[in-house]
Design an enzyme around this catalytic site. Structure first.
Site, PDB file in Angstrom:
ATOM      1  N   GLU A 354       0.786  -1.228   0.000  1.00  0.00           N
ATOM      2  CA  GLU A 354       0.000   0.000   0.000  1.00  0.00           C
ATOM      3  C   GLU A 354       0.825   1.290   0.000  1.00  0.00           C
ATOM      4  OE1 GLU A 354      -2.845  -0.306   3.205  1.00  0.00           O
ATOM      5  OE2 GLU A 354      -4.138  -1.649   2.051  1.00  0.00           O
ATOM      6  N   GLU A 458      -6.211  -8.099   0.166  1.00  0.00           N
ATOM      7  CA  GLU A 458      -6.899  -7.811   1.427  1.00  0.00           C
ATOM      8  C   GLU A 458      -8.380  -7.564   1.150  1.00  0.00           C
ATOM      9  OE1 GLU A 458      -5.158  -4.754   3.840  1.00  0.00           O
ATOM     10  OE2 GLU A 458      -3.119  -5.518   3.577  1.00  0.00           O
TER      11      GLU A 458
END
Length: 516
Positions: A354, A458
């Site tokens: 991320e 995720e």
């Protein structure tokens, strides 16, 4: 293969035959390199993230922080100081590089001072433009230094009867006081009471906090942190968890780790040695129960996003600002791949998790992804190399052309019906429709026939719906499984266990009974 007697051929023919053999050999090498783990094209990752284990996130297990003295004063906590005499907040004029004043009725960015913790009572204060609060030669309070020294160090003294009433003591032995709205100095003896007539008294308010690896290790300090962290690593995820995972339809684990693991057993302060042994155990258990492992570099040096799961100290993104942080990240990838390349459970290495746009630019991640890919390939021709899409980028396809040229590459996307106002008032059916329509379209956008594989690294069965039934959760989880199951690499649920059971794969398996 029959051997050929080269002595019977002319010089030209020998050269042609040599080129032919090179072609055959290189073709064989390319075949092995390209397909390695694709020999089983039907295998798709169905994984669970082992979040909250080797990377601390306070919301997953808040009790980890309970023993920290002054635990509300951790690194990155934003403090706002309101003078009791003038009734206004301290402010870094122009956001920093200037004097500290006390003339703001309301508190926002310039009025927020982020803590750098030295010990339980002593701190540095960092302002909006990243300078540190200090004392100049005349005793005035300013914020002009980019590095904290003695004059940028302060003690917070709390009122025992009201801990939100504080004094701020400078290293010159005096306390900060508000003389006027435009003049804040460090020359008060601190001999008065705690009433509203004392110019050295402030009322504090907290604005934002972080509870990550940096906060917990620096908060406990060098004596207690090793004890707390090693006990957590030993007990939070255990062999029985791997057995549970393998026996419930999952085939892999994604393990978030931090960059300091490559310096184990003596990582740089404030980090604690011992996480590498825990990762070694994970590989042993994975092999025992037939699980694949995806190593996920969740926290890179300098932090690639402002959140606690990147072990950010105060919300500032420093990763990628210099080539040093990128090179250091590549060295961590090299270390990890070299250590586990021969372990049959190693399935993939995720180079970073991320990175946040626009602070982290596309050029930064491309440099990391190219160099990190080469580091993995130096040790393994078969491990997949996972590349996280930048969060906040307007173009979800920005890595596709780049990654298409790298064999065994995977693009990682994360999908949550959370963290945005658009989900706040969605009903059960609206969430289901969003998954079936919007998430399908988003996944299709990054999934191309000749491009890299796609990975929903995720997702959760959590949402903003209140009073949802078990059947509602089951519908929502199964809708996501149906859509995310089309990702060409697979998916990984976040996370195995935590105190908020609705986030937990363990809870979902035991109580929602989804079919994996």
């Amino acid at each position: 293969m029959q051997l050929i007697n080269m002595t019977t051929y002319s010089s030209c023919a020998k050269k042609l035959l040599f080129v032919y053999y090179l072609f055959i050999i290189s073709s064989c090498c390319i075949f092995n390199f390209s397909y390695g783990r694709n020999l089983n094209p039907n295998f798709k990752v169905k994984a669970v993230n082992l979040g909250g284990w080797l990377i601390t996130e306070g919301w997953i297990k808040p009790s980890l922080f309970d023993g920290i003295p002054n635990k509300d004063f951790l690194d990155g906590t934003g403090l706002q100081f309101k003078s009791v005499t003038v009734g206004k907040y301290l402010c870094a004029e122009l956001g920093g590089g200037n004097i500290i004043v006390a003339n703001r009725t309301d508190a926002s960015g310039w009025e927020t001072f982020k803590i750098w913790r030295i010990n339980s009572t002593t701190f540095n204060f960092r302002v909006f433009n990243k300078e540190f609060v200090g004392i100049d030669g005349s005793g005035n309070v300013v914020a002009v230094q980019n590095k904290a020294g003695i004059s940028e160090t302060f003690e917070i003294v709390r009122n025992s009867d009201d801990p939100n009433r504080v004094r701020i003591k400078s290293t010159n032995g005096f306390f900060l006081q508000v003389k006027t709205e435009e003049l804040v100095t460090a020359d008060n003896g601190g001999n008065g009471g705690w009433g509203n007539d004392d110019p050295s008294v402030f009322i504090i308010k907290t604005s934002g906090r972080l509870e990550g690896e940096f906060q917990i290790t620096n908060g406990y300090g060098p004596i207690m942190a090793p004890q707390v962290m090693r006990e957590h690593w030993r007990t939070y995820i255990v062999e029985e968890d791997f057995k549970f995972i393998a026996s419930n339809g999952l085939n892999a684990v994604r393990i978030p780790i931090g960059w300091w693991i490559a310096s184990d057993p003596t990582p740089p302060k404030p980090y604690v040695g011992g996480s590498l042994l825990a990762l070694d155990n994970a590989f042993l258990w994975a092999r025992k129960y037939g699980l694949k492992v995806i190593i996920d570099l969740h926290a890179a040096p300098g932090s690639q996003n402002p959140w606690e799961h990147s072990s950010n100290r105060d919300g500032t993104i420093e990763w990628g600002k210099t080539d040093d942080t990128i090179q250091q990240t590549v060295e961590v990838i090299d270390f990890l791949t070299a250590r586990y390349a021969k372990n049959p459970s190693l399935y993939a290495v995720e180079l970073i998790n991320e990175p946040l746009a626009p602070e982290v630019t596309l050029d930064m991640v491309k440099k990391l992804y190219q160099d990190g890919y080469n580091a993995v390939r130096k040790h393994s021709s078969t491990a997949y190399v996972v590349m996280s899409n930048r969060l906040g980028s307007p173009d979800a396809t920005e890595l596709l052309t780049f990654a298409s040229g790298l064999k065994g590459s995977v693009i990682d996307v994360h999908y949550y019906n959370l963290f945005s106002d658009i989900y706040d008032n969605m009903s059960v059916q609206q969430n289901l429709d969003y998954v079936n329509t919007n998430r399908t379209a988003q996944l299709n956008t990054v999934t191309q026939s000749n491009g890299p594989l796609t990975f929903v690294g995720e997702w959760v069965a959590e949402w903003q719906v209140r009073d949802a039934t078990k059947e509602d959760y089951q519908k929502y989880a199964n809708a996501q499984l149906e859509v995310f199951g089309r990702a060409t690499f697979g998916w990984a649920y976040w996370t195995l266990k935590n105190v908020n059971n609705h986030w937990s794969m363990e809870w979902m398996i035991k109580n929602v009974y989804i079919k994996l």
